[in-house]
Design a protein around this motif. Structure first.
Motif, PDB file in Angstrom:
ATOM      1  N   GLY A   1      10.205   7.054   1.384  1.00 35.12           N
ATOM      2  CA  GLY A   1      11.296   6.810   2.325  1.00 35.12           C
ATOM      3  C   GLY A   1      11.621   5.332   2.451  1.00 35.12           C
ATOM      4  O   GLY A   1      10.734   4.522   2.765  1.00 35.12           O
ATOM      5  N   TYR A   2      12.853   4.964   2.245  1.00 37.91           N
ATOM      6  CA  TYR A   2      13.280   3.561   2.322  1.00 37.91           C
ATOM      7  C   TYR A   2      12.982   2.948   3.682  1.00 37.91           C
ATOM      8  O   TYR A   2      12.587   1.779   3.787  1.00 37.91           O
ATOM      9  CB  TYR A   2      14.771   3.484   1.999  1.00 37.91           C
ATOM     10  CG  TYR A   2      15.427   2.159   2.301  1.00 37.91           C
ATOM     11  CD1 TYR A   2      14.949   0.970   1.758  1.00 37.91           C
ATOM     12  CD2 TYR A   2      16.552   2.097   3.128  1.00 37.91           C
ATOM     13  CE1 TYR A   2      15.567  -0.248   2.031  1.00 37.91           C
ATOM     14  CE2 TYR A   2      17.181   0.896   3.401  1.00 37.91           C
ATOM     15  CZ  TYR A   2      16.681  -0.277   2.853  1.00 37.91           C
ATOM     16  OH  TYR A   2      17.295  -1.469   3.125  1.00 37.91           O
ATOM     17  N   GLY A   3      13.116   3.717   4.747  1.00 39.68           N
ATOM     18  CA  GLY A   3      12.924   3.191   6.093  1.00 39.68           C
ATOM     19  C   GLY A   3      11.481   3.182   6.557  1.00 39.68           C
ATOM     20  O   GLY A   3      11.206   2.797   7.699  1.00 39.68           O
ATOM     21  N   ASN A   4      10.546   3.578   5.701  1.00 36.47           N
ATOM     22  CA  ASN A   4       9.151   3.719   6.122  1.00 36.47           C
ATOM     23  C   ASN A   4       8.275   2.524   5.766  1.00 36.47           C
ATOM     24  O   ASN A   4       7.076   2.529   6.045  1.00 36.47           O
ATOM     25  CB  ASN A   4       8.551   4.980   5.481  1.00 36.47           C
ATOM     26  CG  ASN A   4       9.246   6.236   5.952  1.00 36.47           C
ATOM     27  OD1 ASN A   4       9.730   6.298   7.072  1.00 36.47           O
ATOM     28  ND2 ASN A   4       9.328   7.230   5.087  1.00 36.47           N
TER      29      ASN A   4
ATOM     30  N   THR B   1       0.832  -1.204   0.000  1.00 36.92           N
ATOM     31  CA  THR B   1       0.000   0.000   0.000  1.00 36.92           C
ATOM     32  C   THR B   1       0.864   1.249   0.000  1.00 36.92           C
ATOM     33  O   THR B   1       1.768   1.395   0.835  1.00 36.92           O
ATOM     34  CB  THR B   1      -0.903   0.023   1.246  1.00 36.92           C
ATOM     35  OG1 THR B   1      -1.705  -1.162   1.251  1.00 36.92           O
ATOM     36  CG2 THR B   1      -1.805   1.246   1.248  1.00 36.92           C
ATOM     37  N   MET B   2       0.602   2.157  -0.942  1.00 37.03           N
ATOM     38  CA  MET B   2       1.285   3.432  -0.951  1.00 37.03           C
ATOM     39  C   MET B   2       0.762   4.295   0.205  1.00 37.03           C
ATOM     40  O   MET B   2      -0.453   4.451   0.367  1.00 37.03           O
ATOM     41  CB  MET B   2       1.062   4.164  -2.272  1.00 37.03           C
ATOM     42  CG  MET B   2       1.703   3.501  -3.495  1.00 37.03           C
ATOM     43  SD  MET B   2       3.520   3.486  -3.485  1.00 37.03           S
ATOM     44  CE  MET B   2       3.844   1.796  -2.923  1.00 37.03           C
ATOM     45  N   THR B   3       1.672   4.809   0.997  1.00 38.26           N
ATOM     46  CA  THR B   3       1.317   5.669   2.124  1.00 38.26           C
ATOM     47  C   THR B   3       1.865   7.067   1.881  1.00 38.26           C
ATOM     48  O   THR B   3       2.543   7.315   0.880  1.00 38.26           O
ATOM     49  CB  THR B   3       1.896   5.120   3.439  1.00 38.26           C
ATOM     50  OG1 THR B   3       3.332   5.298   3.426  1.00 38.26           O
ATOM     51  CG2 THR B   3       1.569   3.634   3.616  1.00 38.26           C
ATOM     52  N   THR B   4       1.607   7.968   2.800  1.00 38.79           N
ATOM     53  CA  THR B   4       2.110   9.331   2.653  1.00 38.79           C
ATOM     54  C   THR B   4       3.629   9.406   2.807  1.00 38.79           C
ATOM     55  O   THR B   4       4.233  10.414   2.468  1.00 38.79           O
ATOM     56  CB  THR B   4       1.460  10.263   3.688  1.00 38.79           C
ATOM     57  OG1 THR B   4       1.744   9.783   5.007  1.00 38.79           O
ATOM     58  CG2 THR B   4      -0.057  10.307   3.486  1.00 38.79           C
ATOM     59  N   GLN B   5       4.252   8.333   3.299  1.00 34.87           N
ATOM     60  CA  GLN B   5       5.708   8.284   3.476  1.00 34.87           C
ATOM     61  C   GLN B   5       6.346   7.269   2.532  1.00 34.87           C
ATOM     62  O   GLN B   5       7.437   6.766   2.803  1.00 34.87           O
ATOM     63  CB  GLN B   5       6.036   7.932   4.927  1.00 34.87           C
ATOM     64  CG  GLN B   5       5.575   8.957   5.947  1.00 34.87           C
ATOM     65  CD  GLN B   5       6.315  10.278   5.797  1.00 34.87           C
ATOM     66  OE1 GLN B   5       7.544  10.312   5.729  1.00 34.87           O
ATOM     67  NE2 GLN B   5       5.564  11.380   5.740  1.00 34.87           N
TER      68      GLN B   5
ATOM     69  N   ALA C   1      15.061   4.307  -2.598  1.00 33.27           N
ATOM     70  CA  ALA C   1      13.614   4.194  -2.449  1.00 33.27           C
ATOM     71  C   ALA C   1      12.950   4.531  -3.775  1.00 33.27           C
ATOM     72  O   ALA C   1      13.563   5.134  -4.658  1.00 33.27           O
ATOM     73  CB  ALA C   1      13.128   5.141  -1.361  1.00 33.27           C
ATOM     74  N   ILE C   2      11.703   4.137  -3.942  1.00 27.85           N
ATOM     75  CA  ILE C   2      10.991   4.502  -5.156  1.00 27.85           C
ATOM     76  C   ILE C   2      10.887   6.024  -5.253  1.00 27.85           C
ATOM     77  O   ILE C   2      10.868   6.738  -4.249  1.00 27.85           O
ATOM     78  CB  ILE C   2       9.589   3.867  -5.225  1.00 27.85           C
ATOM     79  CG1 ILE C   2       8.740   4.262  -4.008  1.00 27.85           C
ATOM     80  CG2 ILE C   2       9.691   2.353  -5.361  1.00 27.85           C
ATOM     81  CD1 ILE C   2       7.270   3.857  -4.130  1.00 27.85           C
TER      82      ILE C   2
END
Length: 359
Positions: A277-280, A270-274, A291-292
């Motif tokens: 960020g690779y660590g999210n 799921t795409m989130t607001t973060q 990260a994408i």
């Protein structure tokens, strides 16, 4: 009067950057206006959609503000996705009905439906909303409507990410075809199919031809971590010296996807607001050490590659754009909703023309 191609005029409440609107338009629905409180949504909404952006708080919106924009078609549609933070499993605060304004937005949507009485209504939201009393109150505002709602797994309709959403469809015309959305079983679309043809970039780099195709920077330790990460793997694959402090805690074991890479031949998470960020989360690119990018996130949300999010020359800001992209309704979901309504009103017209009455 019946029509072989009945038209639908729509207003999109909580329109954001236009994911739902763009999908509805693709299906043949005429969206005339979108309403949102966030001024940063104006440019992407109007630059990509032939619709007016109305910067207003839906809590303060009146039926008179909306009614004129619903005219012009054979049928009217009021659509929207109220902000989902109080209901989302990603949000750990504001989980009660005392959460405030966002809770009231769903009720304000219901109030507008009750007053405007559009022919058609759709609401999209997080799956968790179904268990809350505010949703039950919303259903009561649909008195006189035929209502169908279900939890839709977006991979089944061609969205390349695992994303479960509550989708409600309501019609004053009848119930035929409203459940069509549950029967769609499209081939699973993968990360590879969606983003593999984008040019390679490095962490912290922006592609000169597309400012949105930009990836956040990585620290040296995170660069080591992503190089040690396998597509679909977890941080448990790393050497011990790469582990973060959170991984060493017992609670860290419940978050294996953090610092993960996506897999080419699977849907994305799921795409989130973060999601930038690779660590999210599992937001690492399948093969590139980064990260994408924001463009890749938007395409996984099924926005066209050409969708404009910023005026030319404006600085890309990850937090702001990540929020807009992560909160958007996937365009493909909006398209399926629109297709369902188009087929529904066509069936209604056919029923009326063949028998002189509605079914």
């Amino acid at each position: 009067m019946t029509s072989t191609n009945p038209t639908i005029s729509a207003v999109d409440l909580f329109c954001g950057v236009g994911g739902l609107t763009h999908g509805l338009v693709r299906s043949g629905v005429n969206v005339t206006a979108g309403v949102d409180l966030d001024p940063s949504c104006r440019f992407p909404y109007e630059a990509n959609n032939d619709a007016k952006f109305i910067e207003r708080d839906v809590n303060e919106l009146t039926a008179a503000d909306v009614s004129a924009h619903l005219n012009g078609g054979d049928y009217s549609l009021l659509a929207g996705c109220a902000p989902c933070q109080p209901f989302s499993s990603y949000s750990q605060s504001g989980r009660s009905e005392k959460a405030g304004k966002d809770w009231r937005l769903v009720s304000s949507f219901g109030d507008l439906v009750a007053e405007l009485q559009p022919d058609l209504v759709t609401m999209e939201n997080v799956a968790q909303l179904a268990s809350h009393s505010v949703f039950k109150r919303f259903l009561k505002s649909l008195k006189g409507y035929h209502v169908h709602w279900s939890i839709v797994e977006c991979t089944k309709i061609g969205v390349p990410q695992s994303r479960k959403r509550l989708v409600l469809l309501a019609s004053k015309l009848g119930d035929i075809g409203l459940d069509r959305i549950d029967g769609i079983d499209s081939p699973i679309r993968t990360v590879r199919e969606e983003i593999s043809d984008l040019p390679a970039i490095r962490a912290g780099e922006q592609h000169p031809a597309d400012p949105l195709h930009t990836a956040s920077s990585l620290s040296e330790i995170n660069m080591q971590r992503i190089r040690a990460s396998k597509p679909g793997g977890t941080w448990r694959d790393w050497d011990p010296e790469l582990l973060a402090a959170c991984h060493r805690k017992a609670s860290g074991a419940t978050y294996p996807s953090v610092y993960g890479r996506m897999e080419w031949d699977m849907p994305a998470p799921t795409m989130t607001t973060q999601c930038f960020g690779y660590g999210n989360g599992r937001f690492g690119h399948p093969v590139q050490d980064r990260a994408i990018s924001l463009r890749e996130a938007a395409m996984i949300q099924t926005f066209p590659r050409s969708y404009k999010f910023l005026p030319e020359g404006e600085t890309v800001r990850f937090n702001g754009l990540g929020r807009l992209i992560g909160n958007a309704v996937p365009v493909r979901l909006g398209e399926v909703i629109g297709e369902t309504f188009k087929q529904h009103v066509t069936a209604v017209e056919s029923g009326l023309s063949s028998s002189g009455r509605l079914f």
